[in-house]
Design an enzyme around this catalytic site. Sequence first.
Site, short mmCIF file in Angstrom:
data_model
loop_
_atom_site.label_atom_id
_atom_site.label_comp_id
_atom_site.label_asym_id
_atom_site.label_seq_id
_atom_site.Cartn_x
_atom_site.Cartn_y
_atom_site.Cartn_z
N GLU A 38 0.79 -0.94 -0.25
CA GLU A 38 -0.03 -0.07 0.02
C GLU A 38 0.80 1.24 0.18
OE1 GLU A 38 -3.40 0.77 2.38
OE2 GLU A 38 -3.69 -1.31 2.49
N CYS B 190 -6.58 -5.10 1.53
CA CYS B 190 -6.70 -3.80 1.04
C CYS B 190 -8.14 -3.59 0.28
CB CYS B 190 -5.78 -3.42 0.11
SG CYS B 190 -5.78 -1.65 -0.75
N GLY C 218 -8.11 -1.84 -3.04
CA GLY C 218 -7.19 -2.72 -3.82
C GLY C 218 -7.85 -3.92 -4.32
N1 LIG Z 1 -3.02 3.37 1.08
C1 LIG Z 1 -4.12 3.54 0.30
C2 LIG Z 1 -5.04 4.13 1.52
C3 LIG Z 1 -5.73 2.85 2.32
C4 LIG Z 1 -6.29 1.80 1.07
C5 LIG Z 1 -6.63 0.38 1.91
N2 LIG Z 1 -6.35 0.25 3.24
C6 LIG Z 1 -8.14 0.03 1.64
O1 LIG Z 1 -8.65 -0.89 2.29
O2 LIG Z 1 -8.53 0.38 0.80
C7 LIG Z 1 -3.62 4.89 -0.46
O3 LIG Z 1 -2.77 5.68 -0.07
O4 LIG Z 1 -4.20 4.90 -1.39
#
Ligand SMILES: N[C@H](CCC[C@H](N)C(=O)O)C(=O)O
Length: 274
Positions: free
Chosen positions: A203, A212, A215
Site C-alpha cells: 500500500e 486492502c 485494492g
Molecule cells: N494506502 C491507500 C489508502 C488505504 C487503502 C486500503 N487500506 C483500503 O482498504 O482501501 C492509498 O494511499 O491510496
Amino acid sequence: MMIPFYKMHGLGNDFVVVDERTERFDLTPARIAALSDRHRGIGCDQFVILRPACQTGADVFVRFFNADGSESAACGNASRCVAALLRQQGGSTAPVLQTRAGLLAARIDAAGEVTVDMGPPALGWRDVPLARDIDTLHLPIEGDPAAASMGNPHVTFFLADVPGLDPREDGPMLERHPLFPERANVGFARILSRGALRLRVWERGSGLTLACGSGACATVVNAVRRGLVDRTCRVDMDGGSLSITWREADGHVLMTGPAVTSFVGTVDLDGYPS
Ligand SMILES: N[C@H](CCC[C@H](N)C(=O)O)C(=O)O
C-alpha cells in the site's frame, strides 16, 4: 491533551479512528504518523478522522491518512469500519459516508457484514493518475500491469505474467515508479478461477497490509477488463476474503466484508510531535 480513539480493522487492515464531529484536535500529518507508529505510538495502517458531513445526504465526512501521514481519498476497509461504527452508535443500517472520493452508500446486514458502494472506477490515465497519456490496461512496465483508480491509485500485476515478483522486494520501488506522480498502491494478483483471485497489496504510504479494500476493487476491475474473471469475484488476501462485484448496470463497484472494533482507548496528544 487526552483524546479518545477506536481501534478497528477490516480483515486485519487496521485503523485508529478519531471522532472530530464535536471537537477538533491538533492532528497534523507528523502527529498522525507518530500515532500510527507500531512501536512508539498506538500503531495502525491508516488513521481515520470523522468530521461533520457537509454534503446533503451524508451522515459523516471521513478522511483517511496512511501511516506515513499522507492522505488518501479512499480506503475500502476503513469505510466498512466507519459504517459499522455509526451503526454501533445507534445510526441506521444504511449510512452514507462523504469522502474526498465522493459519497459512499453503505449497508450493514443482520450478521454485521458491511457492503459499501465504492462508486465507479476511473480508468483514464489522468484519473489514476499516470505521468503521461498511455493505455491503463497495459502499462509500459516490466510485468505488463494494469492501472485503475477507486478514488486512489492502484496498479495491478498478474503474477502469471511475472511469477518472480514479490510485494516486499518490489513494492517499495513500484510504489514510487515515475509513471505514478501521486505514487500508487501495488497489487500482486493470482487468478484462481473465473470467480476468485488471490491478492497481496503493497500500500502507498503504509507498506504491505493484510488486506486492502480499494485494492480488491481495483484488482477485480482490472481482471475483468483483461477478461480473466467474472464481474462478481471473491478476493482472498492474507487477512481474509472480500466479495467484490463490478456491477454492469451502473459501473459501480460493491465491496462486502467484515468490520471489527478491537478496543477503545485514550491517548495523550502532548506526547506526540505536532
Ligand atoms: N494506502 C491507500 C489508502 C488505504 C487503502 C486500503 N487500506 C483500503 O482498504 O482501501 C492509498 O494511499 O491510496
